[in-house]
Design an enzyme around this catalytic site. Structure first.
Site, PDB file in Angstrom:
ATOM      1  N   GLU A 102      68.922  39.488  23.279  1.00 59.24           N
ATOM      2  CA  GLU A 102      69.176  40.611  24.167  1.00 59.24           C
ATOM      3  C   GLU A 102      70.637  40.619  24.619  1.00 59.24           C
ATOM      4  O   GLU A 102      71.129  39.614  25.157  1.00 59.24           O
ATOM      5  CB  GLU A 102      68.260  40.555  25.391  1.00 59.24           C
ATOM      6  CG  GLU A 102      68.383  41.800  26.250  1.00 59.24           C
ATOM      7  CD  GLU A 102      67.833  41.585  27.646  1.00 59.24           C
ATOM      8  OE1 GLU A 102      67.573  40.436  28.022  1.00 59.24           O
ATOM      9  OE2 GLU A 102      67.708  42.587  28.364  1.00 59.24           O
TER      10      GLU A 102
ATOM     11  N   LEU B  87      64.173  42.977  25.073  1.00 60.44           N
ATOM     12  CA  LEU B  87      63.904  41.834  25.947  1.00 60.44           C
ATOM     13  C   LEU B  87      62.477  41.361  25.682  1.00 60.44           C
ATOM     14  O   LEU B  87      61.516  41.832  26.301  1.00 60.44           O
ATOM     15  CB  LEU B  87      64.074  42.245  27.409  1.00 60.44           C
ATOM     16  CG  LEU B  87      63.729  41.189  28.467  1.00 60.44           C
ATOM     17  CD1 LEU B  87      64.518  39.922  28.242  1.00 60.44           C
ATOM     18  CD2 LEU B  87      63.986  41.731  29.862  1.00 60.44           C
TER      19      LEU B  87
ATOM     20  N   GLU C 268      61.094  37.592  24.420  1.00 59.04           N
ATOM     21  CA  GLU C 268      61.443  36.258  23.930  1.00 59.04           C
ATOM     22  C   GLU C 268      60.573  35.819  22.765  1.00 59.04           C
ATOM     23  O   GLU C 268      61.058  35.213  21.803  1.00 59.04           O
ATOM     24  CB  GLU C 268      61.350  35.233  25.076  1.00 59.04           C
ATOM     25  CG  GLU C 268      62.462  35.332  26.101  1.00 59.04           C
ATOM     26  CD  GLU C 268      62.280  36.489  27.075  1.00 59.04           C
ATOM     27  OE1 GLU C 268      61.179  37.089  27.097  1.00 59.04           O
ATOM     28  OE2 GLU C 268      63.231  36.799  27.805  1.00 59.04           O
TER      29      GLU C 268
ATOM     30  N   GLN D  46      68.030  34.486  27.255  1.00 58.35           N
ATOM     31  CA  GLN D  46      69.008  34.622  28.335  1.00 58.35           C
ATOM     32  C   GLN D  46      68.935  33.506  29.376  1.00 58.35           C
ATOM     33  O   GLN D  46      69.956  33.106  29.933  1.00 58.35           O
ATOM     34  CB  GLN D  46      68.856  35.984  29.004  1.00 58.35           C
ATOM     35  CG  GLN D  46      69.386  37.131  28.155  1.00 58.35           C
ATOM     36  CD  GLN D  46      69.649  38.371  28.954  1.00 58.35           C
ATOM     37  OE1 GLN D  46      69.102  38.543  30.053  1.00 58.35           O
ATOM     38  NE2 GLN D  46      70.477  39.253  28.435  1.00 58.35           N
ATOM     39  N   PHE D  47      67.734  33.026  29.672  1.00 61.32           N
ATOM     40  CA  PHE D  47      67.568  31.929  30.631  1.00 61.32           C
ATOM     41  C   PHE D  47      66.354  31.104  30.209  1.00 61.32           C
ATOM     42  O   PHE D  47      65.379  31.649  29.698  1.00 61.32           O
ATOM     43  CB  PHE D  47      67.328  32.465  32.055  1.00 61.32           C
ATOM     44  CG  PHE D  47      68.519  33.152  32.653  1.00 61.32           C
ATOM     45  CD1 PHE D  47      69.474  32.438  33.364  1.00 61.32           C
ATOM     46  CD2 PHE D  47      68.684  34.526  32.500  1.00 61.32           C
ATOM     47  CE1 PHE D  47      70.572  33.072  33.923  1.00 61.32           C
ATOM     48  CE2 PHE D  47      69.779  35.168  33.050  1.00 61.32           C
ATOM     49  CZ  PHE D  47      70.726  34.449  33.759  1.00 61.32           C
TER      50      PHE D  47
ATOM     51  N   PRO E 230      57.110  32.585  27.169  1.00 57.52           N
ATOM     52  CA  PRO E 230      56.503  33.498  26.193  1.00 57.52           C
ATOM     53  C   PRO E 230      56.815  33.112  24.749  1.00 57.52           C
ATOM     54  O   PRO E 230      56.060  33.482  23.842  1.00 57.52           O
ATOM     55  CB  PRO E 230      57.141  34.850  26.548  1.00 57.52           C
ATOM     56  CG  PRO E 230      57.541  34.729  27.969  1.00 57.52           C
ATOM     57  CD  PRO E 230      57.956  33.304  28.139  1.00 57.52           C
TER      58      PRO E 230
ATOM     59  N   HIS F  73      65.509  31.423  36.834  1.00 55.53           N
ATOM     60  CA  HIS F  73      66.814  31.387  36.189  1.00 55.53           C
ATOM     61  C   HIS F  73      67.445  29.995  36.253  1.00 55.53           C
ATOM     62  O   HIS F  73      68.608  29.839  35.889  1.00 55.53           O
ATOM     63  CB  HIS F  73      67.764  32.395  36.837  1.00 55.53           C
ATOM     64  CG  HIS F  73      67.390  33.829  36.591  1.00 55.53           C
ATOM     65  ND1 HIS F  73      66.285  34.402  37.143  1.00 55.53           N
ATOM     66  CD2 HIS F  73      67.972  34.791  35.833  1.00 55.53           C
ATOM     67  CE1 HIS F  73      66.207  35.663  36.768  1.00 55.53           C
ATOM     68  NE2 HIS F  73      67.211  35.922  35.958  1.00 55.53           N
TER      69      HIS F  73
END
Length: 325
Positions: A29, A58, A60, A82-83, A89, A129
Site C-alpha cells: 500500500e 490495503l 495484508e 505498513q505496520f 491478517p 502501530h
C-alpha cells in the site's frame, strides 16, 4: 563511504536490487506514488515504473498472498506491510503457505520473497502501530526473521534477504529509521543472514539486544564503563535462525548475560536465549541470565510508551544485579 540513515540505506538496497535483477519487484500500500508510509520506497516507482513498484489495496493477506504467487512463478517480490500491528491478517498466508512450500513440495518449489514491515514502539504511534511480535514469527518454521540495527546492516541484510532462495521477514525498527546514521560501504555490500554482530567487546557481562534496543544497550554500556564494568554487546541481527554459537561463546567469556528486547516478556526470545545458555553454558555462568523487556500488556498509548520500553537505566540496573549476585 556514504553516511546514511536506515531509511536511506533500505531505499538504496531496494534500488540496487531492482537495477541488478529484473525479477525483483516491490508491492504494498502506497509504496509507489507516495513512496511508502515512512518514505522508504520514495522515488522507486518513478525510476522503475508501475509494473515493478506496485501500489496495492490495503489488504495484508492479499499483499502477502500475491507476493507468494509471484515468488512461485519465478519472481522475487518484496512486499511491504505498513505496520507490524496489521500483520495478523497475513499470518495465515505466512504460516499455512509461505513457510511450508519447500517442505510441502519436497523441495520442488521455493518462495524467494521478502516481507518488510516497520515494527516496535517509540514514535508515539496509536494502537496497532507499535507491536514487537518477532518471537511469534521466529516460532514459524520455514521462514527467516531479520532485524537490522544500523544503516550498513540494513542495506547488507536486505540485499542478502532478497537474494535468499527462501522467504525472509525483514523487520525494520522504525524508532531509529531516521534517528541513527552511519557509514555504509560503497559498492556491493552484503551481510550474511544468521550471523551476529559484535557491537562492543567486553569482559564482565554480555548484553544481547537487537533493533532499537542496541542503541539503549550502547548507552548502558557507556554508563557501566564509568563504574568499571565492561559490557560486551552482541546483536544477533537474525533472530531466526539465531546465531547460538556467537551468544554461547560470548557468555562463556563474560559469565553473565542480560537479554534486552521490547517485546513482552513471557515466551519472548529472551526466554529462548536464557534456556539456550542453561543447556550450553551453565557451568560458565556466574549469575542467572536476566531479561530486560517490555511488559505482558498491550503496548500503551503514546503517553505511556516510555514506561513500557526498556531503556539504558533498566539495563544498567539489571547488569548491577548480575554483577552483585
Amino acid at each position: 563511504m556514504a553516511v546514511l540513515n536506515l531509511v536511506e540505506a533500505i531505499n538504496r538496497a531496494l534500488r540496487e536490487e531492482l537495477e541488478a535483477d529484473s525479477s525483483v519487484l516491490l508491492l504494498g500500500e502506497d509504496v509507489g506514488k507516495e513512496g511508502g508510509v515512512f518514505r522508504v520506497t520514495e522515488g522507486l516507482q518513478q525510476a522503475f515504473g508501475e509494473e515493478r513498484v506496485i501500489d496495492t489495496p490495503l489488504a495484508e493477506s492479499g499483499i502477502v498472498g500475491v507476493a507468494f504467487g509471484m515468488a512461485l512463478l519465478g519472481l522475487r517480490p518484496v512486499a511491504e506491510l505498513q505496520f507490524m500491528g496489521f500483520l495478523p491478517p497475513a499470518l495465515d498466508q505466512i504460516i499455512s503457505h509461505v513457510g511450508r512450500i519447500r517442505n510441502r513440495s519436497r523441495g520442488e518449489y521455493t518462495a524467494p520473497l521478502v516481507i518488510r514491515m516497520p515494527y516496535g514502539g517509540g514514535i508515539h504511534a496509536p494502537e496497532h502501530h507499535s507491536e514487537s511480535n518477532e518471537a511469534i514469527l521466529a516460532h514459524i518454521p520455514g521462514i527467516k526473521v531479520v532485524i537490522p540495527s544500523t544503516p550498513a546492516d540494513a542495506l547488507g541484510l536486505l540485499k542478502s534477504a532478497i537474494r535468499d532462495p527462501d522467504p525472509v521477514l525483514f523487520l525494520e525498527p522504525k524508532r531509529i529509521y531516521r534517528a541513527v546514521k552511519g557509514e555504509v560501504p560503497d559498492g556491493e555490500h552484503l551481510v550474511p543472514l544468521g550471523r551476529a554482530r559484535l557491537v562492543r567487546p567486553g569482559r564482565d557481562v554480555t548484553l544481547v539486544a537487537w533493533g532499537a534496543m542496541v542503541r539503549e544497550a550502547e548507552k548502558a554500556a557507556g554508563e557501566l564503563a564509568g563504574e568499571g564494568v565492561e559490557a560486551e554487546i552482541l546483536d544477533p541481527r537474525t533472530v531466526s535462525p539465531l546465531d547460538a554459537e556467537a551468544i554461547i561463546t560470548s557468555v562463556k567469556k563474560t559469565g553473565r548475560c542480560v537479554v534486552v528486547h521490547e517485546a513482552p516478556r513471557t515466551c519472548g526470545l529472551g526466554a529462548e536465549i536464557s534456556a539456550l545458555l542453561m543447556e550450553a553454558a551453565l557451568l560458565h555462568l556466574r549469575a542467572p541470565v536476566l531479561r530486560v523487556t517490555g511488559f505482558d500488556t498491550v503496548m500503551p498509548l503514546p503517553k505511556g510508551e516510555h514506561f513500557y520500553l526498556p531503556d539504558a537505566g533498566r539495563i544498567v540496573g539489571a547488569v548491577r544485579q548480575a554483577m552483585n549476585f
